[in-house]
Design an enzyme around this catalytic site. Structure first.
Site, PDB file in Angstrom:
ATOM      1  N   LYS A   1       0.857  -1.187   0.000  1.00  0.00           N
ATOM      2  CA  LYS A   1       0.000   0.000   0.000  1.00  0.00           C
ATOM      3  C   LYS A   1       0.885   1.225   0.000  1.00  0.00           C
ATOM      4  O   LYS A   1       2.061   1.146   0.380  1.00  0.00           O
ATOM      5  CB  LYS A   1      -0.883   0.006   1.250  1.00  0.00           C
TER       6      LYS A   1
HETATM    7  N1  GLU Z   1      -6.838  -0.071  -3.752  1.00  0.00           N
HETATM    8  C1  GLU Z   1      -7.512  -1.273  -4.135  1.00  0.00           C
HETATM    9  C2  GLU Z   1      -7.665  -2.210  -2.950  1.00  0.00           C
HETATM   10  O1  GLU Z   1      -7.669  -1.768  -1.812  1.00  0.00           O
HETATM   11  C3  GLU Z   1      -6.899  -1.919  -5.376  1.00  0.00           C
HETATM   12  C4  GLU Z   1      -5.487  -2.369  -5.240  1.00  0.00           C
HETATM   13  C5  GLU Z   1      -4.866  -2.841  -6.549  1.00  0.00           C
HETATM   14  O2  GLU Z   1      -5.544  -2.793  -7.575  1.00  0.00           O
HETATM   15  O3  GLU Z   1      -3.709  -3.238  -6.529  1.00  0.00           O
HETATM   16  O4  GLU Z   1      -7.823  -3.387  -3.085  1.00  0.00           O
END
Ligand code: GLU
Length: 317
Positions: free
Chosen positions: A38
């Site tokens: 993240k």
């Molecule tokens: N931000 C999204 C999640 O929390 C997508 C993450 C991604 O596509 O890598 O799953």
């Protein structure tokens, strides 16, 4: 590693660590060959011009360059980021590396190597998870009433797709408050209104509610799609929905989970219900590597397979 980048004033290092942890489990639940990651910047994007956001994003990509790469850590959109930021990030990385590497980041515009179906993917998995949950309970999603907290990309697409399944979306909210129509809202029209004015309130629905009132409405399905910890134990005691499909990451506190579990409310957790986003991100990465692009139909078909298999595995577990 896989996970999104969030722009929000409340971003902290601890929050990013927690969100990475959720991604680690999420990618496993839907059988993606990646771990979790993240990123985030503590800022209010509404307080910055587009040119400032571009410079901030490009500076961020420059700093992250040693830690990311198509075989290492592949960011994506999250709260308040989307195709525009992903395109800037990809362009910065490729320029500095003097290469073509669209698979360094996902959630790009289709014209920049993005995947068909990526924008809708998170909301689509919410709809699929809700459909599976209602099937499991032997209930009909067609005709069910729905409240959606949070009307960004995930919440608004989920509302539209649930509506297309025959559900009645009676209330939606954002940080400005909630709009409520017991006869059902036009989910797409509310989204257009929010895009034009910045908020859902003022849409002209028969009544307006607070976010807490929305969360405790007597509906069949509650979709918390805003931020983490939206429902704590106190609010959970008043939740009247029979099914909750977690579309935000971590919208229930652990105490709220206990309260709702004791009351037999069926909760489909975020690590499955919102996993459509990362699943189609993975498809985007696969397409980038193969230089071979899929139709939207194929994307949605593969997504459905990952989410329904994940649901069956979850029930078994
Ligand atoms: N931000 C999204 C999640 O929390 C997508 C993450 C991604 O596509 O890598 O799953």
């Amino acid at each position: 590693y896989k996970g999104g980048i969030r722009y929000h004033p409340s971003v902290t290092r601890d929050e990013v660590i927690a969100l990475s942890g959720w991604m680690t489990i999420k990618t496993a639940v839907v059988s993606l060959p990646m771990g979790g990651a993240k990123g985030g910047i503590a800022l209010d994007p509404r307080a910055h011009s587009e040119a400032e956001l571009e410079r901030i994003t490009r500076a961020y990509a420059t700093e992250l360059r040693p830690f990311v790469g198509p075989d290492r850590d592949i960011p994506a959109p999250d709260v308040n980021t989307g195709q525009r930021e992903m395109n800037w990030f990809k362009d910065t990385y490729e320029t500095l590396e003097d290469t073509v590497a669209p698979g360094v980041i996902t959630g790009k515009a289709v014209s920049a190597g993005g995947s068909e179906g990526r924008v809708e993917a998170t909301g689509r998995s919410t709809m699929l998870a809700a459909r599976e949950a209602f099937d499991y309970l032997d209930r009909d999603l067609d005709g069910a009433t729905v409240a959606v907290q949070g009307y960004g990309n995930a919440g608004s697409v989920a509302a539209r797709l649930l509506d297309a399944q025959g559900a009645t979306v009676v209330a939606v909210s954002d940080s400005s408050g909630a709009v409520y129509d017991p006869d059902g809202l036009d989910a797409a029209a509310v989204k257009r209104f929010k895009t034009e004015t910045g908020s859902v309130t003022g849409f002209g629905a028969p009544s307006e509610l607070t976010n807490e009132e929305l969360l405790t409405l007597d509906v069949d399905l509650l979709v918390p799609a805003a931020l983490e910890n939206a429902i704590d134990a106190r609010i959970a005691r008043d939740v009247a929905a029979d099914v909750i499909v977690e579309t935000a990451n971590g919208p229930l506190t652990p105490d709220a989970d206990d309260v709702l579990g004791d009351r037999d409310v069926l909760i489909v957790p975020d690590i499955l219900a919102n996993a459509g986003g990362v699943t189609v991100s993975y498809f985007e990465w696969v397409q980038n590597r193969q230089r071979f692009y899929w139709t939207e139909e194929k994307v949605n078909e593969e997504l459905e397979r990952h989410i329904t298999n994940g649901f069956d595995d979850m029930i078994q577990a």
